[in-house]
Design an enzyme around this catalytic site. Sequence first.
Site, PDB file in Angstrom:
ATOM      1  N   GLY A 138      53.334  32.842  30.789  1.00  0.00           N
ATOM      2  CA  GLY A 138      52.086  32.954  31.292  1.00  0.00           C
ATOM      3  C   GLY A 138      51.950  32.602  32.688  1.00  0.00           C
ATOM      4  O   GLY A 138      51.304  33.524  33.511  1.00  0.00           O
ATOM      5  N   HIS A 139      52.520  31.929  33.071  1.00  0.00           N
ATOM      6  CA  HIS A 139      52.512  31.336  34.554  1.00  0.00           C
ATOM      7  C   HIS A 139      53.319  32.404  35.549  1.00  0.00           C
ATOM      8  O   HIS A 139      52.901  32.890  36.383  1.00  0.00           O
ATOM      9  CB  HIS A 139      53.184  30.039  34.739  1.00  0.00           C
ATOM     10  N   ASP A 187      42.294  30.253  30.214  1.00  0.00           N
ATOM     11  CA  ASP A 187      41.470  28.816  30.250  1.00  0.00           C
ATOM     12  C   ASP A 187      40.088  29.600  30.903  1.00  0.00           C
ATOM     13  O   ASP A 187      39.860  29.702  32.251  1.00  0.00           O
ATOM     14  CB  ASP A 187      41.961  27.904  31.448  1.00  0.00           C
TER      15      ASP A 187
END
Length: 283
Positions: free
Chosen positions: A35-36, A156
Amino acid sequence: MLVHTIEEVRKQVKEWKKQGLTVGLVPTMGALHAGHKSLIDKSIAKCDKTVVSVFVNPIQFCPGEDLDKYPRTLEADEKLCTDSGVDIVFAPSPKEMYGEGTIMSNDFLTYVIPPFFYTNKLCGKSRVGHFDGVCTVVNKLFNIVQPDFAFFGEKDRQQLIILKKMVHDLNIPVEIIPCPIVREESGLALSSRNKYLSENGKKEALVLSKILNNIKTCYNKGIKDVKALTETAYSFINDNHSLEYLEFRDKDNLEEKEIADGNTIVFIALRVENVRLIDNIEL
Ligand code: PAF
Protein backbone atom coordinates in the site's frame (compact mmCIF):
# COMPACT_ATOMS: atom_id res chain seq x y z
CA MET A 1 19.65 8.40 1.75
CA LEU A 2 18.61 7.81 5.38
CA VAL A 3 18.37 11.05 7.33
CA HIS A 4 17.49 11.48 11.01
CA THR A 5 17.57 15.24 11.54
CA ILE A 6 15.31 18.09 10.47
CA GLU A 7 18.37 20.14 9.57
CA GLU A 8 19.66 17.57 7.08
CA VAL A 9 16.29 17.30 5.29
CA ARG A 10 15.90 21.06 5.13
CA LYS A 11 19.41 21.46 3.67
CA GLN A 12 18.78 18.89 0.94
CA VAL A 13 15.30 20.19 0.05
CA LYS A 14 16.66 23.75 -0.15
CA GLU A 15 19.19 22.56 -2.75
CA TRP A 16 16.45 20.89 -4.80
CA LYS A 17 14.22 23.96 -4.63
CA LYS A 18 17.12 26.13 -5.81
CA GLN A 19 17.30 23.89 -8.87
CA GLY A 20 13.55 24.32 -9.44
CA LEU A 21 12.78 20.65 -8.71
CA THR A 22 9.39 19.48 -7.40
CA VAL A 23 9.24 17.54 -4.15
CA GLY A 24 6.78 14.80 -3.16
CA LEU A 25 6.28 13.69 0.44
CA VAL A 26 4.92 10.31 1.50
CA PRO A 27 4.28 10.48 5.27
CA THR A 28 4.29 7.02 6.91
CA MET A 29 4.70 5.35 10.27
CA GLY A 30 6.91 2.69 8.68
CA ALA A 31 6.24 -1.06 8.51
CA LEU A 32 5.94 -0.36 4.81
CA HIS A 33 3.86 -2.67 2.62
CA ALA A 34 2.54 -2.69 -0.93
CA GLY A 35 0.00 0.00 0.00
CA HIS A 36 2.81 2.40 0.93
CA LYS A 37 4.76 1.29 -2.13
CA SER A 38 1.86 2.43 -4.33
CA LEU A 39 2.03 5.92 -2.74
CA ILE A 40 5.81 5.99 -3.20
CA ASP A 41 5.53 4.95 -6.86
CA LYS A 42 2.94 7.70 -7.47
CA SER A 43 5.22 10.30 -5.92
CA ILE A 44 8.22 9.15 -7.92
CA ALA A 45 6.18 9.25 -11.15
CA LYS A 46 4.84 12.76 -10.43
CA CYS A 47 7.70 14.57 -8.67
CA ASP A 48 11.37 15.18 -9.38
CA LYS A 49 12.32 14.19 -5.82
CA THR A 50 10.58 12.03 -3.23
CA VAL A 51 10.89 12.10 0.55
CA VAL A 52 9.37 9.29 2.64
CA SER A 53 9.00 10.02 6.34
CA VAL A 54 9.07 7.08 8.73
CA PHE A 55 7.91 8.16 12.17
CA VAL A 56 5.71 6.35 14.67
CA ASN A 57 4.06 9.49 15.92
CA PRO A 58 3.44 9.10 19.66
CA ILE A 59 0.93 11.94 19.91
CA GLN A 60 -1.61 10.25 17.63
CA PHE A 61 -1.88 7.15 19.85
CA CYS A 62 -4.45 7.22 22.63
CA PRO A 63 -3.78 5.78 26.09
CA GLY A 64 -3.98 1.97 25.93
CA GLU A 65 -3.34 1.81 22.18
CA ASP A 66 -0.49 -0.05 20.45
CA LEU A 67 2.26 2.65 20.48
CA ASP A 68 4.82 0.34 22.11
CA LYS A 69 4.11 -2.71 20.01
CA TYR A 70 3.55 -0.86 16.70
CA PRO A 71 5.87 -2.63 14.19
CA ARG A 72 9.18 -0.81 13.70
CA THR A 73 11.09 -2.15 10.70
CA LEU A 74 13.36 0.71 9.63
CA GLU A 75 15.98 -1.45 7.89
CA ALA A 76 13.39 -3.15 5.65
CA ASP A 77 11.58 0.18 5.12
CA GLU A 78 14.79 1.83 3.99
CA LYS A 79 15.49 -1.01 1.57
CA LEU A 80 12.00 -0.80 0.05
CA CYS A 81 12.46 2.96 -0.36
CA THR A 82 15.93 2.70 -1.87
CA ASP A 83 14.84 -0.05 -4.26
CA SER A 84 11.89 2.11 -5.31
CA GLY A 85 14.06 5.17 -6.05
CA VAL A 86 13.19 7.33 -3.02
CA ASP A 87 15.65 10.21 -2.55
CA ILE A 88 15.38 10.70 1.22
CA VAL A 89 14.01 8.49 4.00
CA PHE A 90 13.43 10.87 6.89
CA ALA A 91 13.32 8.88 10.15
CA PRO A 92 13.45 11.31 13.08
CA SER A 93 13.34 10.32 16.75
CA PRO A 94 10.47 11.55 18.96
CA LYS A 95 13.04 13.87 20.58
CA GLU A 96 13.98 15.33 17.18
CA MET A 97 10.30 15.98 16.42
CA TYR A 98 9.05 17.07 19.82
CA GLY A 99 12.12 18.19 21.71
CA GLU A 100 14.02 17.39 24.86
CA GLY A 101 11.95 15.66 27.52
CA THR A 102 9.31 15.05 24.84
CA ILE A 103 6.48 16.37 26.99
CA MET A 104 3.79 15.92 24.42
CA SER A 105 0.55 16.81 26.14
CA ASN A 106 -1.24 19.80 24.66
CA ASP A 107 -0.34 21.80 27.76
CA PHE A 108 3.23 21.86 26.46
CA LEU A 109 3.00 21.57 22.70
CA THR A 110 1.29 23.68 20.05
CA TYR A 111 -1.29 21.44 18.41
CA VAL A 112 -3.21 21.73 15.15
CA ILE A 113 -6.80 20.88 16.10
CA PRO A 114 -9.13 19.97 13.23
CA PRO A 115 -12.84 20.87 13.53
CA PHE A 116 -14.88 18.86 16.04
CA PHE A 117 -17.53 18.14 13.39
CA TYR A 118 -14.92 16.13 11.47
CA THR A 119 -13.37 14.37 14.47
CA ASN A 120 -16.32 13.49 16.71
CA LYS A 121 -17.40 10.60 14.51
CA LEU A 122 -16.11 7.36 12.97
CA CYS A 123 -12.55 6.65 14.22
CA GLY A 124 -12.38 9.96 16.10
CA LYS A 125 -15.22 8.86 18.38
CA SER A 126 -13.25 6.04 19.99
CA ARG A 127 -9.78 7.54 19.34
CA VAL A 128 -10.21 10.87 21.09
CA GLY A 129 -7.36 13.26 20.20
CA HIS A 130 -6.04 10.98 17.45
CA PHE A 131 -6.65 13.42 14.61
CA ASP A 132 -5.15 16.30 16.63
CA GLY A 133 -1.95 14.24 16.74
CA VAL A 134 -2.16 13.41 13.04
CA CYS A 135 -2.77 17.02 11.95
CA THR A 136 0.00 18.29 14.23
CA VAL A 137 2.63 15.88 12.92
CA VAL A 138 1.60 16.22 9.27
CA ASN A 139 1.69 20.00 9.60
CA LYS A 140 5.19 19.72 11.09
CA LEU A 141 6.28 17.41 8.26
CA PHE A 142 4.89 19.89 5.72
CA ASN A 143 6.88 22.68 7.38
CA ILE A 144 10.05 20.59 7.48
CA VAL A 145 9.92 19.15 3.95
CA GLN A 146 7.87 21.87 2.21
CA PRO A 147 6.62 19.42 -0.41
CA ASP A 148 4.71 20.43 -3.52
CA PHE A 149 2.65 17.23 -3.33
CA ALA A 150 1.82 14.89 -0.46
CA PHE A 151 0.45 11.38 -0.95
CA PHE A 152 -2.09 9.74 1.38
CA GLY A 153 -3.99 6.46 1.09
CA GLU A 154 -7.77 6.33 0.83
CA LYS A 155 -7.82 3.49 3.35
CA ASP A 156 -7.57 6.11 6.11
CA ARG A 157 -10.35 8.08 4.46
CA GLN A 158 -11.38 10.14 7.49
CA GLN A 159 -7.73 11.14 7.92
CA LEU A 160 -7.51 12.10 4.25
CA ILE A 161 -10.66 14.26 4.43
CA ILE A 162 -9.43 15.97 7.62
CA LEU A 163 -5.97 16.63 6.17
CA LYS A 164 -7.51 18.14 3.00
CA LYS A 165 -9.59 20.40 5.24
CA MET A 166 -6.49 21.40 7.22
CA VAL A 167 -4.56 22.27 4.05
CA HIS A 168 -7.50 24.29 2.76
CA ASP A 169 -8.26 26.10 6.02
CA LEU A 170 -4.62 26.93 6.82
CA ASN A 171 -3.65 27.79 3.21
CA ILE A 172 -0.81 25.30 3.27
CA PRO A 173 0.90 25.39 -0.14
CA VAL A 174 0.79 21.64 -0.84
CA GLU A 175 -1.45 19.55 -3.05
CA ILE A 176 -2.80 16.41 -1.43
CA ILE A 177 -2.93 13.43 -3.77
CA PRO A 178 -5.36 10.70 -2.65
CA CYS A 179 -4.28 7.16 -3.57
CA PRO A 180 -6.63 4.14 -3.92
CA ILE A 181 -6.74 1.36 -1.33
CA VAL A 182 -4.45 -1.57 -2.13
CA ARG A 183 -5.94 -4.97 -1.31
CA GLU A 184 -4.72 -8.53 -1.07
CA GLU A 185 -6.22 -10.81 -3.73
CA SER A 186 -8.65 -11.95 -1.01
CA GLY A 187 -10.03 -8.41 -0.72
CA LEU A 188 -8.36 -7.59 2.62
CA ALA A 189 -7.18 -3.96 2.63
CA LEU A 190 -3.44 -3.75 3.34
CA SER A 191 -2.57 -2.35 6.75
CA SER A 192 0.50 -2.48 8.99
CA ARG A 193 -1.83 -3.76 11.74
CA ASN A 194 -2.69 -6.89 9.69
CA LYS A 195 0.60 -8.20 11.14
CA TYR A 196 -1.18 -8.67 14.47
CA LEU A 197 -3.66 -11.17 12.92
CA SER A 198 -3.30 -14.96 12.91
CA GLU A 199 -3.94 -16.85 9.64
CA ASN A 200 -7.48 -17.52 10.80
CA GLY A 201 -7.87 -13.89 11.88
CA LYS A 202 -6.92 -12.80 8.36
CA LYS A 203 -9.74 -14.98 7.00
CA GLU A 204 -12.19 -13.54 9.52
CA ALA A 205 -11.02 -10.03 8.56
CA LEU A 206 -12.39 -10.52 5.05
CA VAL A 207 -15.76 -9.70 6.57
CA LEU A 208 -15.01 -5.96 6.17
CA SER A 209 -14.58 -6.04 2.40
CA LYS A 210 -17.40 -8.58 2.04
CA ILE A 211 -19.83 -6.26 3.84
CA LEU A 212 -18.73 -3.24 1.81
CA ASN A 213 -18.81 -5.02 -1.54
CA ASN A 214 -22.25 -6.43 -0.78
CA ILE A 215 -23.55 -2.96 0.14
CA LYS A 216 -22.21 -1.59 -3.14
CA THR A 217 -23.87 -4.42 -5.08
CA CYS A 218 -27.20 -3.73 -3.33
CA TYR A 219 -26.80 0.03 -3.99
CA ASN A 220 -26.12 -0.64 -7.67
CA LYS A 221 -29.26 -2.77 -7.79
CA GLY A 222 -31.25 0.24 -6.65
CA ILE A 223 -31.40 0.09 -2.82
CA LYS A 224 -30.61 3.60 -1.62
CA ASP A 225 -32.13 3.63 1.88
CA VAL A 226 -29.25 3.60 4.37
CA LYS A 227 -31.18 1.60 6.99
CA ALA A 228 -31.91 -1.12 4.45
CA LEU A 229 -28.31 -1.12 3.20
CA THR A 230 -27.00 -1.32 6.78
CA GLU A 231 -29.21 -4.34 7.51
CA THR A 232 -27.55 -6.28 4.68
CA ALA A 233 -24.34 -6.36 6.78
CA TYR A 234 -25.69 -8.30 9.74
CA SER A 235 -25.76 -11.71 8.04
CA PHE A 236 -21.95 -11.48 7.57
CA ILE A 237 -21.16 -10.79 11.20
CA ASN A 238 -20.49 -13.62 13.69
CA ASP A 239 -19.05 -13.98 17.21
CA ASN A 240 -15.48 -13.52 15.91
CA HIS A 241 -16.29 -9.95 14.87
CA SER A 242 -16.96 -6.95 17.03
CA LEU A 243 -18.46 -4.16 14.93
CA GLU A 244 -17.49 -0.63 16.03
CA TYR A 245 -19.28 1.30 13.31
CA LEU A 246 -20.82 1.00 9.86
CA GLU A 247 -21.74 4.44 8.62
CA PHE A 248 -22.71 6.21 5.41
CA ARG A 249 -21.23 9.69 5.10
CA ASP A 250 -20.60 12.43 2.58
CA LYS A 251 -17.25 12.05 0.87
CA ASP A 252 -16.25 15.69 1.32
CA ASN A 253 -17.64 16.82 4.67
CA LEU A 254 -18.53 13.58 6.48
CA GLU A 255 -22.19 14.54 6.94
CA GLU A 256 -24.40 11.55 7.69
CA LYS A 257 -26.55 10.20 4.84
CA GLU A 258 -30.03 8.76 5.15
CA ILE A 259 -30.28 8.11 1.44
CA ALA A 260 -27.11 6.92 -0.28
CA ASP A 261 -25.95 8.64 -3.45
CA GLY A 262 -22.85 8.99 -5.62
CA ASN A 263 -21.17 11.20 -3.01
CA THR A 264 -21.45 8.57 -0.30
CA ILE A 265 -18.65 6.66 1.37
CA VAL A 266 -19.47 3.63 3.49
CA PHE A 267 -17.09 3.45 6.46
CA ILE A 268 -16.55 0.38 8.63
CA ALA A 269 -14.45 -0.37 11.72
CA LEU A 270 -14.52 -3.83 13.22
CA ARG A 271 -12.34 -5.83 15.60
CA VAL A 272 -11.04 -9.31 14.82
CA GLU A 273 -8.85 -10.99 17.48
CA ASN A 274 -9.05 -7.63 19.23
CA VAL A 275 -7.24 -5.97 16.28
CA ARG A 276 -9.08 -2.86 15.16
CA LEU A 277 -9.47 -2.88 11.36
CA ILE A 278 -10.94 -0.19 9.12
CA ASP A 279 -12.06 -0.09 5.51
CA ASN A 280 -14.33 1.98 3.28
CA ILE A 281 -15.92 2.02 -0.15
CA GLU A 282 -17.22 4.80 -2.38
CA LEU A 283 -20.72 4.24 -3.79
O1 PAF B 1 -1.44 7.35 8.04
C1 PAF B 1 -0.42 7.30 8.74
O2 PAF B 1 0.41 6.40 8.61
C2 PAF B 1 -0.19 8.38 9.78
O3 PAF B 1 -1.38 8.76 10.37
C3 PAF B 1 0.57 9.59 9.22
C4 PAF B 1 -0.23 10.31 8.15
C5 PAF B 1 1.90 9.14 8.66
C6 PAF B 1 0.83 10.60 10.35
O4 PAF B 1 1.59 10.05 11.36
